[in-house]
Design an enzyme around this catalytic site. Structure first.
Site, mmCIF file in Angstrom:
data_model
loop_
_atom_site.group_PDB
_atom_site.id
_atom_site.type_symbol
_atom_site.label_atom_id
_atom_site.label_comp_id
_atom_site.label_asym_id
_atom_site.label_seq_id
_atom_site.Cartn_x
_atom_site.Cartn_y
_atom_site.Cartn_z
ATOM 1 N N SER A 250 0.830 -1.191 0.000
ATOM 2 C CA SER A 250 0.000 0.000 0.000
ATOM 3 C C SER A 250 0.875 1.257 0.000
ATOM 4 O O SER A 250 1.811 1.355 -0.789
ATOM 5 C CB SER A 250 -0.952 -0.063 1.204
ATOM 6 O OG SER A 250 -1.971 0.890 1.115
ATOM 7 N N HIS B 199 -2.082 -0.954 -4.836
ATOM 8 C CA HIS B 199 -3.535 -1.043 -5.032
ATOM 9 C C HIS B 199 -4.120 0.357 -5.114
ATOM 10 O O HIS B 199 -3.475 1.343 -4.746
ATOM 11 C CB HIS B 199 -4.200 -1.834 -3.887
ATOM 12 C CG HIS B 199 -4.226 -1.103 -2.580
ATOM 13 N ND1 HIS B 199 -5.388 -0.662 -2.000
ATOM 14 C CD2 HIS B 199 -3.223 -0.734 -1.740
ATOM 15 C CE1 HIS B 199 -5.107 -0.056 -0.846
ATOM 16 N NE2 HIS B 199 -3.800 -0.087 -0.668
#
Length: 228
Positions: free
Chosen positions: A86, A109
């Site tokens: 992330s 993501h």
């Protein structure tokens, strides 16, 4: 207890980010402010080694940390000792070199968000998330030299990369020897495609936390009532 600390080794400074990004209710995690204080405390070093094992966290805290690293005037080497998932994967992109352990992982993501309210308020949140995604995407493109459309597709799909894939796709510059690391981050349970080994660690820590909570409840139930 946060796993974040800094130290010097000659003219090299070392910062270890082994925690989520952003302060939590329990005052753990790595904030942009605490990172800035640690960077300043290193003093007049000419090189920075940043060691990462983090599940990610706050996007804007992470972007602030990324920009602090980019402003550092000396050599910047990022070492992915475990996972850089992330927003911590974006932080990793700030290095002049990105060295990933043979058993390390990078995950990218699309950003998440939560909102309550009218349809119009939710549309505004969606627009904000799109703009945030574009900022993250540009950082990945700048680091890797990859095609914007391909990296955007990887983000949308929540893509986990092993060391070889990370090097091949330009998210890391080299693969180094395997490291021993602990990735028992409860936050990993929020992702959809966590590799089985990492998910097992995340589930394990959730189970231990649940057991601890039950023990505390039993202790409270067994305590003598207090009188006024």
């Amino acid at each position: 207890m946060t796993q974040f600390f800094a130290k010097t080794a000659g003219k090299r400074g070392e910062i270890y980010v082994y925690d989520a990004i952003g302060r939590s209710f329990f005052d753990d995690g790595v904030s942009a402010k605490s990172f800035a204080e640690s960077l300043k405390a290193l003093g007049n070093v000419s090189a920075l080694d940043l060691y990462i094992n983090s599940p990610g966290g706050s996007v804007f805290e992470g972007l602030a940390i990324y920009n602090q690293i980019k402003r550092f005037a000396g050599e910047k080497i990022v070492h992915i000792d475990g996972i850089a998932a992330s927003i911590s994967s974006v932080i990793a992109m700030a290095g002049d070199e990105v060295r990933i352990a043979a058993n390390g992982t990078i995950m990218i993501h699309d950003p998440w968000g939560m909102t309550m309210g009218t349809a119009e308020e939710m549309r505004k949140t969606a627009d904000s998330l799109d703009k945030t995604r574009d900022v993250l995407l540009e950082n990945y493109v700048a680091r890797t030299g990859g095609k914007r459309e391909q990296i955007s597709a990887w983000m949308a799909a929540e893509t986990w990369m092993n060391a070889d894939e990370a090097v091949e796709r330009g998210f890391a510059t080299s693969k180094v020897e395997e490291k021993q690391f602990n990735a028992a981050f409860p936050m990993l349970d929020k992702f959809n495609k966590v590799p089985a080994g990492l998910r097992k660690q995340a589930t394990s820590v959730d189970a231990r936390m649940a057991q601890m909570s039950m023990r505390l409840q039993k202790l409270n139930l067994g305590a003598s009532p207090k009188t006024a």
